[in-house]
Design a protein around this motif. Structure first.
Motif, PDB file in Angstrom:
ATOM      1  N   VAL A 197      54.096  44.662  44.380  1.00 51.52           N
ATOM      2  CA  VAL A 197      52.827  44.802  43.665  1.00 51.52           C
ATOM      3  C   VAL A 197      52.164  46.119  44.067  1.00 51.52           C
ATOM      4  O   VAL A 197      52.074  46.439  45.242  1.00 51.52           O
ATOM      5  CB  VAL A 197      51.905  43.605  43.999  1.00 51.52           C
ATOM      6  N   ARG A 198      51.742  46.892  43.095  1.00 57.03           N
ATOM      7  CA  ARG A 198      51.136  48.195  43.370  1.00 57.03           C
ATOM      8  C   ARG A 198      49.876  48.384  42.523  1.00 57.03           C
ATOM      9  O   ARG A 198      49.891  48.060  41.333  1.00 57.03           O
ATOM     10  CB  ARG A 198      52.088  49.345  42.994  1.00 57.03           C
ATOM     11  N   VAL A 199      48.842  48.939  43.123  1.00 56.23           N
ATOM     12  CA  VAL A 199      47.687  49.376  42.327  1.00 56.23           C
ATOM     13  C   VAL A 199      47.987  50.829  41.952  1.00 56.23           C
ATOM     14  O   VAL A 199      48.017  51.708  42.805  1.00 56.23           O
ATOM     15  CB  VAL A 199      46.366  49.290  43.128  1.00 56.23           C
ATOM     16  N   GLU A 200      48.226  51.065  40.682  1.00 51.71           N
ATOM     17  CA  GLU A 200      48.652  52.404  40.265  1.00 51.71           C
ATOM     18  C   GLU A 200      47.463  53.208  39.744  1.00 51.71           C
ATOM     19  O   GLU A 200      47.448  53.640  38.588  1.00 51.71           O
ATOM     20  CB  GLU A 200      49.769  52.308  39.237  1.00 51.71           C
ATOM     21  N   CYS A 201      46.482  53.361  40.581  1.00 50.98           N
ATOM     22  CA  CYS A 201      45.301  54.137  40.239  1.00 50.98           C
ATOM     23  C   CYS A 201      44.678  54.628  41.543  1.00 50.98           C
ATOM     24  O   CYS A 201      44.780  53.952  42.576  1.00 50.98           O
ATOM     25  CB  CYS A 201      44.302  53.271  39.469  1.00 50.98           C
ATOM     26  N   HIS A 202      44.047  55.782  41.469  1.00 45.22           N
ATOM     27  CA  HIS A 202      43.437  56.360  42.667  1.00 45.22           C
ATOM     28  C   HIS A 202      41.982  56.739  42.402  1.00 45.22           C
ATOM     29  O   HIS A 202      41.344  57.414  43.191  1.00 45.22           O
ATOM     30  CB  HIS A 202      44.259  57.599  43.069  1.00 45.22           C
ATOM     31  N   SER A 203      41.465  56.293  41.256  1.00 41.75           N
ATOM     32  CA  SER A 203      40.110  56.694  40.874  1.00 41.75           C
ATOM     33  C   SER A 203      39.059  55.828  41.555  1.00 41.75           C
ATOM     34  O   SER A 203      39.144  54.601  41.555  1.00 41.75           O
ATOM     35  CB  SER A 203      39.942  56.567  39.356  1.00 41.75           C
ATOM     36  N   THR A 204      38.051  56.489  42.099  1.00 37.84           N
ATOM     37  CA  THR A 204      36.930  55.750  42.665  1.00 37.84           C
ATOM     38  C   THR A 204      35.692  55.880  41.754  1.00 37.84           C
ATOM     39  O   THR A 204      34.577  55.577  42.169  1.00 37.84           O
ATOM     40  CB  THR A 204      36.590  56.264  44.089  1.00 37.84           C
ATOM     41  N   ASN A 205      35.944  56.313  40.529  1.00 35.88           N
ATOM     42  CA  ASN A 205      34.840  56.369  39.564  1.00 35.88           C
ATOM     43  C   ASN A 205      34.387  54.962  39.186  1.00 35.88           C
ATOM     44  O   ASN A 205      35.138  53.990  39.333  1.00 35.88           O
ATOM     45  CB  ASN A 205      35.291  57.096  38.289  1.00 35.88           C
ATOM     46  N   LYS A 206      33.180  54.884  38.647  1.00 35.01           N
ATOM     47  CA  LYS A 206      32.685  53.582  38.184  1.00 35.01           C
ATOM     48  C   LYS A 206      33.469  53.154  36.937  1.00 35.01           C
ATOM     49  O   LYS A 206      34.017  53.987  36.211  1.00 35.01           O
ATOM     50  CB  LYS A 206      31.203  53.693  37.856  1.00 35.01           C
ATOM     51  N   GLY A 207      33.506  51.859  36.690  1.00 41.42           N
ATOM     52  CA  GLY A 207      34.322  51.297  35.610  1.00 41.42           C
ATOM     53  C   GLY A 207      34.109  51.964  34.262  1.00 41.42           C
ATOM     54  O   GLY A 207      35.078  52.268  33.551  1.00 41.42           O
ATOM     55  N   LYS A 208      32.843  52.217  33.899  1.00 41.05           N
ATOM     56  CA  LYS A 208      32.552  52.788  32.582  1.00 41.05           C
ATOM     57  C   LYS A 208      33.216  54.168  32.439  1.00 41.05           C
ATOM     58  O   LYS A 208      33.826  54.486  31.419  1.00 41.05           O
ATOM     59  CB  LYS A 208      31.028  52.914  32.439  1.00 41.05           C
ATOM     60  N   CYS A 253      47.037  38.539  40.890  1.00 42.48           N
ATOM     61  CA  CYS A 253      46.173  39.703  40.619  1.00 42.48           C
ATOM     62  C   CYS A 253      46.718  40.515  39.453  1.00 42.48           C
ATOM     63  O   CYS A 253      45.953  41.038  38.639  1.00 42.48           O
ATOM     64  CB  CYS A 253      46.034  40.577  41.863  1.00 42.48           C
ATOM     65  N   VAL A 254      48.035  40.581  39.376  1.00 41.55           N
ATOM     66  CA  VAL A 254      48.671  41.337  38.283  1.00 41.55           C
ATOM     67  C   VAL A 254      48.276  40.718  36.946  1.00 41.55           C
ATOM     68  O   VAL A 254      47.910  41.413  35.996  1.00 41.55           O
ATOM     69  CB  VAL A 254      50.215  41.326  38.442  1.00 41.55           C
ATOM     70  N   GLU A 255      48.338  39.380  36.909  1.00 37.35           N
ATOM     71  CA  GLU A 255      48.012  38.675  35.656  1.00 37.35           C
ATOM     72  C   GLU A 255      46.530  38.808  35.311  1.00 37.35           C
ATOM     73  O   GLU A 255      46.147  38.861  34.152  1.00 37.35           O
ATOM     74  CB  GLU A 255      48.374  37.189  35.791  1.00 37.35           C
ATOM     75  N   LYS A 256      45.681  38.863  36.325  1.00 32.35           N
ATOM     76  CA  LYS A 256      44.230  38.836  36.084  1.00 32.35           C
ATOM     77  C   LYS A 256      43.637  40.205  35.748  1.00 32.35           C
ATOM     78  O   LYS A 256      42.613  40.292  35.061  1.00 32.35           O
ATOM     79  CB  LYS A 256      43.542  38.295  37.356  1.00 32.35           C
ATOM     80  N   CYS A 257      44.253  41.265  36.201  1.00 32.74           N
ATOM     81  CA  CYS A 257      43.654  42.601  36.025  1.00 32.74           C
ATOM     82  C   CYS A 257      43.482  42.934  34.539  1.00 32.74           C
ATOM     83  O   CYS A 257      44.456  42.992  33.784  1.00 32.74           O
ATOM     84  CB  CYS A 257      44.538  43.659  36.700  1.00 32.74           C
ATOM     85  N   PRO A 258      42.249  43.173  34.090  1.00 36.46           N
ATOM     86  CA  PRO A 258      42.014  43.390  32.663  1.00 36.46           C
ATOM     87  C   PRO A 258      42.529  44.731  32.142  1.00 36.46           C
ATOM     88  O   PRO A 258      42.661  44.910  30.935  1.00 36.46           O
ATOM     89  CB  PRO A 258      40.485  43.323  32.545  1.00 36.46           C
ATOM     90  N   THR A 259      42.827  45.667  33.046  1.00 31.78           N
ATOM     91  CA  THR A 259      43.288  46.980  32.560  1.00 31.78           C
ATOM     92  C   THR A 259      44.767  47.241  32.909  1.00 31.78           C
ATOM     93  O   THR A 259      45.262  48.346  32.669  1.00 31.78           O
ATOM     94  CB  THR A 259      42.443  48.113  33.184  1.00 31.78           C
ATOM     95  N   ASN A 260      45.436  46.244  33.467  1.00 32.28           N
ATOM     96  CA  ASN A 260      46.839  46.417  33.889  1.00 32.28           C
ATOM     97  C   ASN A 260      46.997  47.551  34.907  1.00 32.28           C
ATOM     98  O   ASN A 260      48.011  48.254  34.915  1.00 32.28           O
ATOM     99  CB  ASN A 260      47.753  46.686  32.683  1.00 32.28           C
ATOM    100  N   ALA A 261      45.980  47.710  35.741  1.00 32.24           N
ATOM    101  CA  ALA A 261      46.072  48.746  36.779  1.00 32.24           C
ATOM    102  C   ALA A 261      46.982  48.287  37.921  1.00 32.24           C
ATOM    103  O   ALA A 261      47.443  49.110  38.712  1.00 32.24           O
ATOM    104  CB  ALA A 261      44.684  49.060  37.324  1.00 32.24           C
ATOM    105  N   ILE A 262      47.229  46.973  37.998  1.00 36.46           N
ATOM    106  CA  ILE A 262      48.129  46.468  39.049  1.00 36.46           C
ATOM    107  C   ILE A 262      49.475  46.188  38.396  1.00 36.46           C
ATOM    108  O   ILE A 262      49.554  45.494  37.374  1.00 36.46           O
ATOM    109  CB  ILE A 262      47.575  45.185  39.703  1.00 36.46           C
ATOM    110  N   THR A 263      50.514  46.747  38.970  1.00 37.29           N
ATOM    111  CA  THR A 263      51.826  46.631  38.330  1.00 37.29           C
ATOM    112  C   THR A 263      52.836  45.969  39.269  1.00 37.29           C
ATOM    113  O   THR A 263      52.605  45.845  40.476  1.00 37.29           O
ATOM    114  CB  THR A 263      52.363  48.029  37.945  1.00 37.29           C
ATOM    115  N   VAL A 264      53.948  45.556  38.682  1.00 39.57           N
ATOM    116  CA  VAL A 264      55.010  44.907  39.450  1.00 39.57           C
ATOM    117  C   VAL A 264      56.226  45.822  39.442  1.00 39.57           C
ATOM    118  O   VAL A 264      56.619  46.321  38.392  1.00 39.57           O
ATOM    119  CB  VAL A 264      55.409  43.563  38.797  1.00 39.57           C
TER     120      VAL A 264
END
Ligand code: SF4
Ligand code: SF4
Length: 268
Positions: A197-208, A253-264
């Motif tokens: 399981v990997r979080v494939e994002c490095h952004s610390t910006n706010k969601g919007k 977490c992979v299933e729940k992430c609304p933006t698919n930022a967590i990958t398998v």
């Protein structure tokens, strides 16, 4: 011809030569440093890449560290498990092959998913592009620039630009870490080889802001942290990170992430 002009200088030079040779011989004995014969033997087993991926200055330094018990036989990322086993057999110790790592790129903002601020037409170098206003052409200032500085740093042909972002070939990656230093966005990290399981994002910006620049960024919504039963994922500074000591790869977490930022990552 006066032979004395030849014999005396020859005798004195010869005598001096003998005195110096004796002196050097005595000094060599007195100041000799005992080299453990196993160090060159371990050195011969190592692949000789001198890449520094072990954390030492080169293969010689690593061989010395292993023999002196400061490093594990499994510390050479290029040699892999067979190299570790051979060193361990030579030294009569455990190879402790656990802990193999792999590089991964914390961005999946491919051309179709991440927006651009402008069309970049400069030097194909990520560090150069990152110096420009806005830190490169990607709308997300954290995203992979896709200009391949990491690709050129990799000695093992283990990282390539695919659809605008860097992607690691996990079978070729030796976890030497050269790509990590080459990336001006600090996007590349080492994770356990077996991690799925990997979080494939490095952004610390706010969601919007994340949503405006990329379809697959972490928006820091914390849905993943709420669904994880193992306290293995946390959101800090709007970004989810996984604790691999705790992660069981249950995939919730992979299933729940609304933006698919967590990958398998399934191994082939
Ligand atoms: S992908 Fe990175 S860590 Fe892996 S071998 Fe290439 S440079 Fe080394
Ligand atoms: S991972 Fe970093 S170095 Fe590699 S292409 Fe992307 S921005 Fe450039």
């Amino acid at each position: 011809m006066d032979w004395n002009n030849i014999i005396y200088p020859a005798l004195s030079i010869g005598g001096l030569g003998i005195i110096f040779a004796l002196g050097l011989g005595i000094a060599a004995k007195k100041f000799a440093v005992d080299v453990d014969p196993r160090i060159p033997q371990v050195r011969d087993i190592l692949p000789g890449a001198n890449c520094g991926g072990c954390g030492y200055a080169g293969c010689d330094a690593f061989a010395k560290a292993v023999v002196e018990g400061e490093a594990l036989p499994s510390g050479c990322p290029v040699g892999g498990s067979s190299c570790a086993e051979n060193i361990a057999a030579l030294l009569g110790i455990e190879s402790s092959g656990e802990g193999k790592q792999i590089a991964y790129v914390k961005c999946q903002g491919t051309c179709d998913k991440a927006r651009e601020k402008y069309a970049y037409d400069g030097v194909m170098d990520c560090k150069n592009a990152n110096f420009l206003q806005g830190h490169g052409s990607k709308a997300c200032e954290y995203g992979c620039l896709g200009l391949g500085s990491c690709v050129r740093a990799c000695m093992f042909d283990a990282i390539h630009i695919v659809d605008g972002i860097a992607v690691v070939d996990e079978e070729k990656c030796t976890s030497c870490g050269m790509c990590i230093g080459a990336c001006p966005k600090s996007l590349i990290e080492l994770v356990p080889y077996d991690s799925k399981v990997r979080v494939e994002c490095h952004s610390t910006n706010k969601g919007k802001e994340v949503k405006l620049s990329c379809d697959v960024g972490c928006i820091g919504c914390r849905l993943c942290t709420k669904v994880c039963e193992f306290d293995a994922i946390h959101v800090d500074n709007n970004l989810a990170t996984i604790d691999y000591e705790k992660c069981t790869a249950c995939m919730k977490c992979v299933e729940k992430c609304p933006t698919n930022a967590i990958t398998v990552k399934e191994k082939e």
